[in-house]
Design an enzyme around this catalytic site. Sequence first.
Site, PDB file in Angstrom:
ATOM      1  N   GLN A 107       3.167 -27.720   7.524  1.00 31.03           N
ATOM      2  CA  GLN A 107       4.566 -27.529   7.902  1.00 31.03           C
ATOM      3  C   GLN A 107       5.475 -28.597   7.293  1.00 31.03           C
ATOM      4  O   GLN A 107       5.049 -29.718   7.010  1.00 31.03           O
ATOM      5  CB  GLN A 107       4.690 -27.574   9.427  1.00 31.03           C
ATOM      6  CG  GLN A 107       3.957 -26.451  10.137  1.00 31.03           C
ATOM      7  CD  GLN A 107       4.633 -25.099   9.990  1.00 31.03           C
ATOM      8  OE1 GLN A 107       5.845 -24.978  10.127  1.00 31.03           O
ATOM      9  NE2 GLN A 107       3.845 -24.070   9.715  1.00 31.03           N
ATOM     10  N   LYS A 123      10.908 -34.222  11.719  1.00 34.32           N
ATOM     11  CA  LYS A 123      10.763 -32.764  11.670  1.00 34.32           C
ATOM     12  C   LYS A 123      12.137 -32.139  11.880  1.00 34.32           C
ATOM     13  O   LYS A 123      12.809 -32.437  12.872  1.00 34.32           O
ATOM     14  CB  LYS A 123       9.772 -32.280  12.728  1.00 34.32           C
ATOM     15  CG  LYS A 123       8.353 -32.758  12.457  1.00 34.32           C
ATOM     16  CD  LYS A 123       7.323 -32.113  13.355  1.00 34.32           C
ATOM     17  CE  LYS A 123       5.927 -32.587  12.969  1.00 34.32           C
ATOM     18  NZ  LYS A 123       4.878 -31.956  13.806  1.00 34.32           N
ATOM     19  N   ASP A 142       7.449 -25.049  12.677  1.00 35.61           N
ATOM     20  CA  ASP A 142       7.396 -26.106  13.681  1.00 35.61           C
ATOM     21  C   ASP A 142       8.727 -26.187  14.428  1.00 35.61           C
ATOM     22  O   ASP A 142       9.789 -25.961  13.841  1.00 35.61           O
ATOM     23  CB  ASP A 142       7.115 -27.460  13.021  1.00 35.61           C
ATOM     24  CG  ASP A 142       5.624 -27.721  12.852  1.00 35.61           C
ATOM     25  OD1 ASP A 142       4.818 -26.849  13.212  1.00 35.61           O
ATOM     26  OD2 ASP A 142       5.271 -28.805  12.350  1.00 35.61           O
ATOM     27  N   LEU A 223       7.029 -41.643  16.293  1.00 36.56           N
ATOM     28  CA  LEU A 223       6.623 -42.996  15.901  1.00 36.56           C
ATOM     29  C   LEU A 223       5.205 -42.988  15.346  1.00 36.56           C
ATOM     30  O   LEU A 223       4.272 -42.486  15.982  1.00 36.56           O
ATOM     31  CB  LEU A 223       6.708 -43.930  17.111  1.00 36.56           C
ATOM     32  CG  LEU A 223       6.678 -45.428  16.812  1.00 36.56           C
ATOM     33  CD1 LEU A 223       7.960 -45.867  16.126  1.00 36.56           C
ATOM     34  CD2 LEU A 223       6.478 -46.224  18.105  1.00 36.56           C
ATOM     35  N   TRP A 224       5.056 -43.531  14.157  1.00 35.50           N
ATOM     36  CA  TRP A 224       3.749 -43.632  13.499  1.00 35.50           C
ATOM     37  C   TRP A 224       2.882 -44.624  14.264  1.00 35.50           C
ATOM     38  O   TRP A 224       3.332 -45.713  14.609  1.00 35.50           O
ATOM     39  CB  TRP A 224       3.946 -44.085  12.060  1.00 35.50           C
ATOM     40  CG  TRP A 224       2.774 -43.903  11.153  1.00 35.50           C
ATOM     41  CD1 TRP A 224       1.755 -44.782  10.949  1.00 35.50           C
ATOM     42  CD2 TRP A 224       2.504 -42.783  10.311  1.00 35.50           C
ATOM     43  NE1 TRP A 224       0.862 -44.282  10.041  1.00 35.50           N
ATOM     44  CE2 TRP A 224       1.302 -43.045   9.631  1.00 35.50           C
ATOM     45  CE3 TRP A 224       3.169 -41.571  10.068  1.00 35.50           C
ATOM     46  CZ2 TRP A 224       0.736 -42.158   8.715  1.00 35.50           C
ATOM     47  CZ3 TRP A 224       2.611 -40.680   9.163  1.00 35.50           C
ATOM     48  CH2 TRP A 224       1.413 -40.981   8.500  1.00 35.50           C
ATOM     49  N   ASP A 289      -2.379 -23.791  18.868  1.00 34.64           N
ATOM     50  CA  ASP A 289      -2.641 -24.144  17.472  1.00 34.64           C
ATOM     51  C   ASP A 289      -3.425 -25.456  17.321  1.00 34.64           C
ATOM     52  O   ASP A 289      -3.397 -26.058  16.265  1.00 34.64           O
ATOM     53  CB  ASP A 289      -1.309 -24.257  16.717  1.00 34.64           C
ATOM     54  CG  ASP A 289      -1.485 -24.262  15.202  1.00 34.64           C
ATOM     55  OD1 ASP A 289      -2.287 -23.460  14.711  1.00 34.64           O
ATOM     56  OD2 ASP A 289      -0.827 -25.072  14.526  1.00 34.64           O
ATOM     57  N   GLU A 294      -7.323 -35.517  16.900  1.00 35.73           N
ATOM     58  CA  GLU A 294      -7.574 -36.871  16.410  1.00 35.73           C
ATOM     59  C   GLU A 294      -7.969 -37.809  17.554  1.00 35.73           C
ATOM     60  O   GLU A 294      -7.482 -37.669  18.678  1.00 35.73           O
ATOM     61  CB  GLU A 294      -6.340 -37.438  15.711  1.00 35.73           C
ATOM     62  CG  GLU A 294      -6.068 -36.853  14.333  1.00 35.73           C
ATOM     63  CD  GLU A 294      -5.352 -35.512  14.372  1.00 35.73           C
ATOM     64  OE1 GLU A 294      -5.296 -34.829  13.337  1.00 35.73           O
ATOM     65  OE2 GLU A 294      -4.867 -35.135  15.470  1.00 35.73           O
TER      66      GLU A 294
END
Length: 409
Positions: A107, A123, A142, A223-224, A289, A294
Amino acid sequence: MKLKQRVVLLAILLVIFIFTKVFLIDNLDTSAANREDQRSFHRMMASLRVELDPRLDHTMQSPWEIAAQWVVPREVYPEETPELGAVMHAMSTKKIIKADVGYKGTQLKALLILEGGQKVVFKPKRYARDYVVEGEPYAGYDRHNAEVAAFHLDRILGFRRAPLVVGRFVNLRTEIKPVATEQLLGTFMTVGNSTCFYGKCYYCRETEPACADGDIMEGSVTLWLPDVWPLQKHRHPWGRTYREGKLARWEYDESYCDAVKKTSPYDSGPRLLDIIDTAIFDYLIGNADRHHYESFQDDEGASMLILLDNAKSFGNPALDERSILAPLYQCCIIRVSTWNRLNYLKSGVLKSALKTAMSHDPISPVLSDAHLDALEQRLLSILATVKQCTDQFGPDVVLVEDRMTLSHL
């Protein structure tokens, strides 16, 4: 009374005493655990509304340093986060110093670097709030607002396994294009009076760009997670085949969960309970979906299942995809703390709590009323499913105490 009779009587009394003591201790432990669950729920409710405030008067650390220190193997952020408003304010306002195509996936997304070096995933908005996504439960683009809503639901459920998400408006012409990489810049175009881009991803097409309102694009930023916590990807045991006419084993094998329980990392530790928590979470948001998930690397099943990529949610409020709950109704176990929290959220509390939690967000209102109402109905379905399990197997089997080491064998 003869000596033999006395010995037998004393032995019976001793057995009764031991069983009574064990029963009382178990009840006390259970009661204490339930009281702590209730206190945790009240603490969450008291801190629902997060004001986006840039001030961090009590520390010299940056918002990014604070958020990075929150991450531990079993949660992305702690229960009490007085700095949450400052971190989310920084996410929604800090200057963008670099923009690139998103990480590999299906996406459209962009990877942004904010002032201070913090990575976030952007996004873009693709649908109006009341748009209904028809077709399969995983159909459509998305939904950026779904990421925002899912984060706050994660807070409300007490899981704390979803990365921080906040809505943000960006000016594509002045904030993104001047700092964009050539790869991202090459996907920009103008459609009518609007600036658009289509990015780079498996399903990204020049014919299907995301367009701003003029130059201003609404979106979400996630946030990563800190690089010191590398992720490991796993195939979800209840994943779909995504092939017409081909069913996954769990869709036809009634004893499928028994097989999962014999497979690492689901044979011991918290991972299977995490899968069931996630099924409940995904059913509430309508996310069918989650084909992979992870965790942190080299965790041997001990770390949490991280609730990443929740944007295929809140597509159709009228669609209740019961198959999402398969881990729950096939395994018929649930954490006691999750069960308690779900019961606290009955009778309109969930809808009200989520509405309050999202009210501060820059892109509020985040969800339509139809989606909030759907959450209430789905909660009732979850509670009914657990009741069916307890009626069949008994609460002692179904309600698993998550504060002790879990073994499913």
